[in-house]
Design a protein around this motif. Structure first.
Motif, PDB file in Angstrom:
ATOM      1  N   LYS A  49       0.772  -0.672  -0.136  1.00  0.00           N
ATOM      2  CA  LYS A  49       0.521  -0.157   0.019  1.00  0.00           C
ATOM      3  C   LYS A  49       1.055   1.475  -0.078  1.00  0.00           C
ATOM      4  O   LYS A  49       0.361   1.982  -0.673  1.00  0.00           O
ATOM      5  CB  LYS A  49      -0.882   0.003   1.129  1.00  0.00           C
ATOM      6  N   GLU A  50       1.737   1.604   0.748  1.00  0.00           N
ATOM      7  CA  GLU A  50       2.561   3.028   0.842  1.00  0.00           C
ATOM      8  C   GLU A  50       3.328   2.371  -0.656  1.00  0.00           C
ATOM      9  O   GLU A  50       3.439   3.897  -1.057  1.00  0.00           O
ATOM     10  CB  GLU A  50       3.857   2.125   1.922  1.00  0.00           C
ATOM     11  N   ARG A  51       3.919   1.607  -0.694  1.00  0.00           N
ATOM     12  CA  ARG A  51       4.620   1.372  -2.130  1.00  0.00           C
ATOM     13  C   ARG A  51       3.425   2.340  -3.179  1.00  0.00           C
ATOM     14  O   ARG A  51       3.584   2.880  -4.324  1.00  0.00           O
ATOM     15  CB  ARG A  51       5.340  -0.138  -2.744  1.00  0.00           C
ATOM     16  N   SER A  52       2.653   1.339  -3.427  1.00  0.00           N
ATOM     17  CA  SER A  52       1.690   2.620  -4.424  1.00  0.00           C
ATOM     18  C   SER A  52       0.866   3.489  -4.163  1.00  0.00           C
ATOM     19  O   SER A  52       1.049   4.279  -4.960  1.00  0.00           O
ATOM     20  CB  SER A  52       0.259   1.444  -4.529  1.00  0.00           C
ATOM     21  N   ASP A  53       1.173   4.078  -2.563  1.00  0.00           N
ATOM     22  CA  ASP A  53       0.473   5.470  -2.648  1.00  0.00           C
ATOM     23  C   ASP A  53       1.908   5.952  -3.516  1.00  0.00           C
ATOM     24  O   ASP A  53       1.618   7.343  -4.117  1.00  0.00           O
ATOM     25  CB  ASP A  53       0.844   5.403  -1.109  1.00  0.00           C
ATOM     26  N   ARG A  54       3.412   5.579  -3.026  1.00  0.00           N
ATOM     27  CA  ARG A  54       4.483   6.491  -3.983  1.00  0.00           C
ATOM     28  C   ARG A  54       3.462   6.465  -5.280  1.00  0.00           C
ATOM     29  O   ARG A  54       4.443   7.791  -5.214  1.00  0.00           O
ATOM     30  CB  ARG A  54       5.301   5.502  -2.872  1.00  0.00           C
ATOM     31  N   ILE A  55       3.879   5.641  -5.416  1.00  0.00           N
ATOM     32  CA  ILE A  55       3.886   5.382  -7.097  1.00  0.00           C
ATOM     33  C   ILE A  55       2.936   6.456  -7.774  1.00  0.00           C
ATOM     34  O   ILE A  55       2.884   7.082  -8.005  1.00  0.00           O
ATOM     35  CB  ILE A  55       3.942   4.318  -7.825  1.00  0.00           C
ATOM     36  N   GLU A  56       1.017   6.878  -6.884  1.00  0.00           N
ATOM     37  CA  GLU A  56       0.577   7.118  -7.481  1.00  0.00           C
ATOM     38  C   GLU A  56       0.543   8.691  -7.314  1.00  0.00           C
ATOM     39  O   GLU A  56       0.170   9.541  -7.713  1.00  0.00           O
ATOM     40  CB  GLU A  56      -1.324   6.735  -6.684  1.00  0.00           C
ATOM     41  N   GLY A  57       1.670   8.502  -6.189  1.00  0.00           N
ATOM     42  CA  GLY A  57       1.693  10.413  -5.773  1.00  0.00           C
ATOM     43  C   GLY A  57       2.575  10.925  -6.532  1.00  0.00           C
ATOM     44  O   GLY A  57       2.549  11.977  -6.708  1.00  0.00           O
ATOM     45  N   GLY A  58       3.708  10.529  -6.947  1.00  0.00           N
ATOM     46  CA  GLY A  58       4.681   9.707  -8.058  1.00  0.00           C
ATOM     47  C   GLY A  58       3.917  10.612  -8.858  1.00  0.00           C
ATOM     48  O   GLY A  58       4.347  11.688  -9.886  1.00  0.00           O
ATOM     49  N   ILE A  59       2.560  10.045  -9.879  1.00  0.00           N
ATOM     50  CA  ILE A  59       2.552  10.671 -10.816  1.00  0.00           C
ATOM     51  C   ILE A  59       1.726  11.723 -10.147  1.00  0.00           C
ATOM     52  O   ILE A  59       1.801  12.279 -11.550  1.00  0.00           O
ATOM     53  CB  ILE A  59       1.394   8.977 -10.872  1.00  0.00           C
ATOM     54  N   ALA A  60       0.623  11.477  -9.420  1.00  0.00           N
ATOM     55  CA  ALA A  60       0.646  13.046  -9.536  1.00  0.00           C
ATOM     56  C   ALA A  60       0.918  13.751  -9.449  1.00  0.00           C
ATOM     57  O   ALA A  60       0.597  15.532 -10.042  1.00  0.00           O
ATOM     58  CB  ALA A  60      -0.820  12.481  -8.016  1.00  0.00           C
ATOM     59  N   ARG A  61       2.064  13.586  -8.766  1.00  0.00           N
ATOM     60  CA  ARG A  61       3.128  14.946  -8.327  1.00  0.00           C
ATOM     61  C   ARG A  61       3.398  15.027 -10.262  1.00  0.00           C
ATOM     62  O   ARG A  61       3.941  16.626 -10.230  1.00  0.00           O
ATOM     63  CB  ARG A  61       3.743  14.982  -8.160  1.00  0.00           C
ATOM     64  N   ALA A  62       3.627  13.823 -10.577  1.00  0.00           N
ATOM     65  CA  ALA A  62       3.938  14.117 -12.211  1.00  0.00           C
ATOM     66  C   ALA A  62       3.050  14.559 -13.233  1.00  0.00           C
ATOM     67  O   ALA A  62       3.370  16.066 -14.037  1.00  0.00           O
ATOM     68  CB  ALA A  62       4.866  13.058 -12.560  1.00  0.00           C
ATOM     69  N   GLU A  63       2.134  14.893 -12.540  1.00  0.00           N
ATOM     70  CA  GLU A  63       0.884  15.341 -13.616  1.00  0.00           C
ATOM     71  C   GLU A  63       1.072  16.443 -13.265  1.00  0.00           C
ATOM     72  O   GLU A  63       0.923  17.671 -13.735  1.00  0.00           O
ATOM     73  CB  GLU A  63      -0.789  14.323 -13.438  1.00  0.00           C
ATOM     74  N   GLU A  64       0.585  16.911 -11.987  1.00  0.00           N
ATOM     75  CA  GLU A  64       0.539  18.342 -11.282  1.00  0.00           C
ATOM     76  C   GLU A  64       2.092  19.102 -12.359  1.00  0.00           C
ATOM     77  O   GLU A  64       1.798  20.643 -12.685  1.00  0.00           O
ATOM     78  CB  GLU A  64       0.538  18.134 -10.232  1.00  0.00           C
ATOM     79  N   ALA A  65       3.014  18.977 -11.863  1.00  0.00           N
ATOM     80  CA  ALA A  65       4.843  19.524 -12.970  1.00  0.00           C
ATOM     81  C   ALA A  65       4.641  19.363 -14.059  1.00  0.00           C
ATOM     82  O   ALA A  65       4.591  20.695 -14.731  1.00  0.00           O
ATOM     83  CB  ALA A  65       5.316  18.285 -12.413  1.00  0.00           C
TER      84      ALA A  65
END
Length: 184
Positions: A49-65
């Motif tokens: 769950k932590e890893r998927s949250d990090r990946i999803e958060g990274g994807i979200a941050r990448a999309e925001e960026a």
């Protein structure tokens, strides 16, 4: 043969495990499943769950960026277009101002040229009048001298001499005026 059979029955079959081993193996397997299910699986789930949250958060941050980069790019393009428009306006203003300065300089040069020409014409007219006056005086003196020699009397009287000179010059101008107007 019977002996063989009995012997085979009493001996342990290597293909089939002993029933006690099956029971012990089953209990050990159940115990292993319980421990894995109780301790290991929740930890794996938590890590997953932590890893998927990090990946999803990274994807979200990448999309925001990426969205921020796109907004910045649009801003940059708008500023660039505005700067180009401003540069074109400044260039046009400079051309217009340069043309205006050039026109002003031309008009000033024309005014200066006209002033110099008028001044030269006035100076020329003054010099012409002075030369005519000097020639008239010289011509008058010579005419008085010649008239005095022809008449045989002295024309020293100023009024009489002046009238004689004026009459002579008037006659001279009237006779030379038609010839100069026809030659012009």
């Amino acid at each position: 043969m019977k002996k063989h059979l009995v012997l085979a029955e009493s001996e342990h079959n290597p293909i089939l495990p002993a029933p006690t081993e099956i029971i012990v193996g089953f209990v050990a397997f159940a115990l292993l499943l319980f421990v894995l299910h109780r301790y290991a699986v929740p930890r794996f789930e938590k890590l997953y769950k932590e890893r998927s949250d990090r990946i999803e958060g990274g994807i979200a941050r990448a999309e925001e960026a990426q969205a921020e980069a796109q907004r910045t790019l649009e801003q940059y393009k708008a500023q660039l277009a505005e700067a180009r428009a401003e540069a074109a306006r400044i260039r046009d203003d400079a051309r217009a101002e340069g043309q205006q300065i050039l026109d002003e300089m031309r008009s000033q040069a024309q005014e200066e040229s006209d002033r110099i020409i008028n001044q030269g014409q006035a100076q020329l007219a003054a010099q012409k009048a002075q030369v005519i006056a000097e020639l008239r005086a010289d011509l008058g003196r010579h005419a008085v001298d010649l008239a005095g020699k022809v008449v045989g009397e002295s024309l020293e009287d100023e009024d009489r001499a002046q009238r004689t000179v004026d009459r002579f010059l008037d006659e001279l101008e009237s006779t030379s005026a038609p010839s100069t107007s026809t030659s012009s």
